[in-house]
Design a protein around this motif. Structure first.
Motif, PDB file in Angstrom:
ATOM      1  N   TYR A  63      56.696  28.439 -16.122  1.00  0.00           N
ATOM      2  CA  TYR A  63      55.300  28.836 -15.931  1.00  0.00           C
ATOM      3  C   TYR A  63      54.979  29.322 -14.520  1.00  0.00           C
ATOM      4  N   LEU A  83      56.761  26.281 -24.372  1.00  0.00           N
ATOM      5  CA  LEU A  83      55.357  26.314 -24.770  1.00  0.00           C
ATOM      6  C   LEU A  83      55.153  25.525 -26.055  1.00  0.00           C
ATOM      7  N   ILE A 113      52.720  22.507 -21.949  1.00  0.00           N
ATOM      8  CA  ILE A 113      53.606  23.542 -21.456  1.00  0.00           C
ATOM      9  C   ILE A 113      54.507  22.891 -20.415  1.00  0.00           C
ATOM     10  N   LEU A 156      48.304  21.129 -21.575  1.00  0.00           N
ATOM     11  CA  LEU A 156      47.924  22.535 -21.545  1.00  0.00           C
ATOM     12  C   LEU A 156      46.410  22.629 -21.412  1.00  0.00           C
ATOM     13  N   ARG A 183      42.724  24.839 -20.386  1.00  0.00           N
ATOM     14  CA  ARG A 183      42.162  26.173 -20.575  1.00  0.00           C
ATOM     15  C   ARG A 183      42.484  27.065 -19.376  1.00  0.00           C
ATOM     16  N   THR A 232      45.057  26.838 -17.325  1.00  0.00           N
ATOM     17  CA  THR A 232      46.482  27.182 -17.366  1.00  0.00           C
ATOM     18  C   THR A 232      46.717  28.345 -18.322  1.00  0.00           C
ATOM     19  N   GLN A 233      46.107  28.264 -19.490  1.00  0.00           N
ATOM     20  CA  GLN A 233      46.277  29.314 -20.492  1.00  0.00           C
ATOM     21  C   GLN A 233      45.694  30.641 -20.006  1.00  0.00           C
ATOM     22  N   GLU A 234      44.518  30.589 -19.388  1.00  0.00           N
ATOM     23  CA  GLU A 234      43.873  31.821 -18.923  1.00  0.00           C
ATOM     24  C   GLU A 234      44.690  32.499 -17.828  1.00  0.00           C
ATOM     25  N   TYR A 266      47.901  32.222 -17.351  1.00  0.00           N
ATOM     26  CA  TYR A 266      49.105  32.747 -17.995  1.00  0.00           C
ATOM     27  C   TYR A 266      48.810  34.102 -18.642  1.00  0.00           C
ATOM     28  N   ARG A 304      53.262  30.935 -31.319  1.00  0.00           N
ATOM     29  CA  ARG A 304      52.280  30.319 -30.420  1.00  0.00           C
ATOM     30  C   ARG A 304      51.722  31.344 -29.447  1.00  0.00           C
ATOM     31  N   TRP A 335      47.813  32.678 -29.001  1.00  0.00           N
ATOM     32  CA  TRP A 335      47.111  32.723 -27.722  1.00  0.00           C
ATOM     33  C   TRP A 335      46.416  34.063 -27.492  1.00  0.00           C
TER      34      TRP A 335
END
Length: 380
Positions: free
Chosen positions: A86, A110, A115, A120, A122, A124-126, A128, A148, A152
């Motif tokens: 990551y 993931l 992760i 995980l 929000r 972190t996801q944004e 990424y 997955r 996303w």
């Protein structure tokens, strides 16, 4: 072609070991940069003749690492940057874009809610997703991970599935090696031995394997790996009264007393993977290549194969809600009663041969370095 691999760290772990194996088989001149922790895998890469650089990143928010990495990419005149894990993916994509070099990123770890073993969020996801758009392609190590990523919001056209690879010959069973490793570990030659390999973290649920072995008198357990759960697992073994029948080996092949993974698998009679969720399940594939029955919960490497895999025994749902201890105990009891024997490596594992994985990855590299069309330049 010259490629620069950028990875978060080079301690012993699945993604790190996979990078070392991949570099051995890619028909490309490769250098490696680690943002942090130039550990045992860095030493192994250098022994293989690979140039390894340490960026010296001090924390997750060390933004000065981006221009340092961009300068390194420019000076090296690399044709491609390939990022792994990551933090390296986030910082490496930005640096590669600043350097004007195409970048491919592999998503190794993931999960639905984690992760790389961490919750995980929000944010972190944004982060990424925002940096994913800077790359030429994103590689998923399994169809499960590809699904997955699509969920996303990563466009399907940007996702390329390249499964982790295994050098099958390295795990071929050796009866003499089995006796030697058992003697080295102080395990009786005729004992029934279950085992697991991986980071000692809560999601791997090695406590389930401990409880199952505790319910089987005279069964032994070998755990290879290290991590934050090492202390709690040792304490649990003591509470269960099985300390004498459990071997905690630490990281495999990193010290004078630690045998390598092939030798450890050779000493087992069955392999256990009770993980809550996995992105691939490399250790389970290596165990099958060693001829072991594999009792597993979540394992995309097995579940994604179209053909049934002889020797693979599914337990539980792999979810947090279900505790597979009783199922695992019953499966181990049946295997012990059936007698220990080595199985032929399943032919389905040919799908994970490291040579095939390297060829698939070269196709992604060709896609990533192809000339950009006017339409693509106008609409990045």
């Amino acid at each position: 072609m010259r490629a620069l691999h950028v990875i978060t760290g080079l301690g012993v772990g699945g993604a790190e070991q996979q990078l070392r194996l991949l570099v051995r088989h890619l028909p490309v001149r490769c250098d490696v940069v680690t943002l942090t922790n130039p550990g045992a895998v860095a030493e192994g890469l250098r022994a293989d003749g690979v140039r390894v650089l340490h960026l010296g990143m001090r924390s997750n928010r060390d933004l000065a690492a981006v221009p340092r990495l961009a300068r390194l990419i420019r000076r090296g005149s690399y044709d491609l940057v390939h990022t792994h894990l990551y933090r390296a993916c986030v910082y490496g994509r930005i640096a590669a874009r600043l350097a004007g070099t195409p970048v491919v990123s592999t998503e190794h770890s993931l999960g639905h809610a984690e992760i790389e073993g961490r919750p995980l969020t929000r944010g972190t996801q944004e982060l990424y997703l925002r940096t994913e758009r800077l790359g030429a392609a994103t590689v998923a190590v399994s169809e499960t991970v590809a699904g997955r990523l699509r969920a996303w919001g990563v466009p399907a056209a940007r996702i390329h599935t390249v499964p982790n690879g295994v050098d099958m010959a390295a795990f071929r069973f050796d009866a003499g090696g089995r006796r030697a490793t058992r003697a080295r570990l102080g395990i009786p030659e005729d004992a029934f031995v279950a085992g697991g390999v991986g980071r000692l973290v809560p999601g791997k649920r090695f406590d389930v394997a401990l409880r199952a072995v505790a319910a089987l008198p005279d069964a032994w357990l070998v755990l290879a790996g290290d991590g934050p759960e090492a202390g709690p697992l040792r304490a649990l073994a003591a509470r269960l009264g099985v300390t004498a029948r459990v071997r905690f080996l630490g990281e495999c092949g990193t010290g004078a007393t630690a045998p390598g993974v092939p030798a450890v698998l050779g000493a087992m009679d069955t392999f256990v993977s009770a993980s809550r969720e996995e992105s691939f399940g490399l250790a389970a594939v290596e165990a099958l290549a060693s001829g072991l029955p594999v009792v597993h919960a979540a394992c995309p490497a097995i579940e994604d194969l179209a053909a049934r895999v002889p020797g693979a025994i599914r337990i539980g749902s792999g979810s947090a809600a279900g505790d597979p201890t009783d199922e695992l105990t019953a499966a181990l009891r049946r295997l012990r009663a059936g007698g220990t024997r080595r199985l032929p490596p399943p032919s389905a594992l040919d799908h994970y041969d490291i040579r095939l994985s390297s060829r698939r990855l070269m196709d992604v590299y060709a896609h990533a370095t192809a000339p950009v069309t006017p339409t693509e330049r106008a609409h990045p």
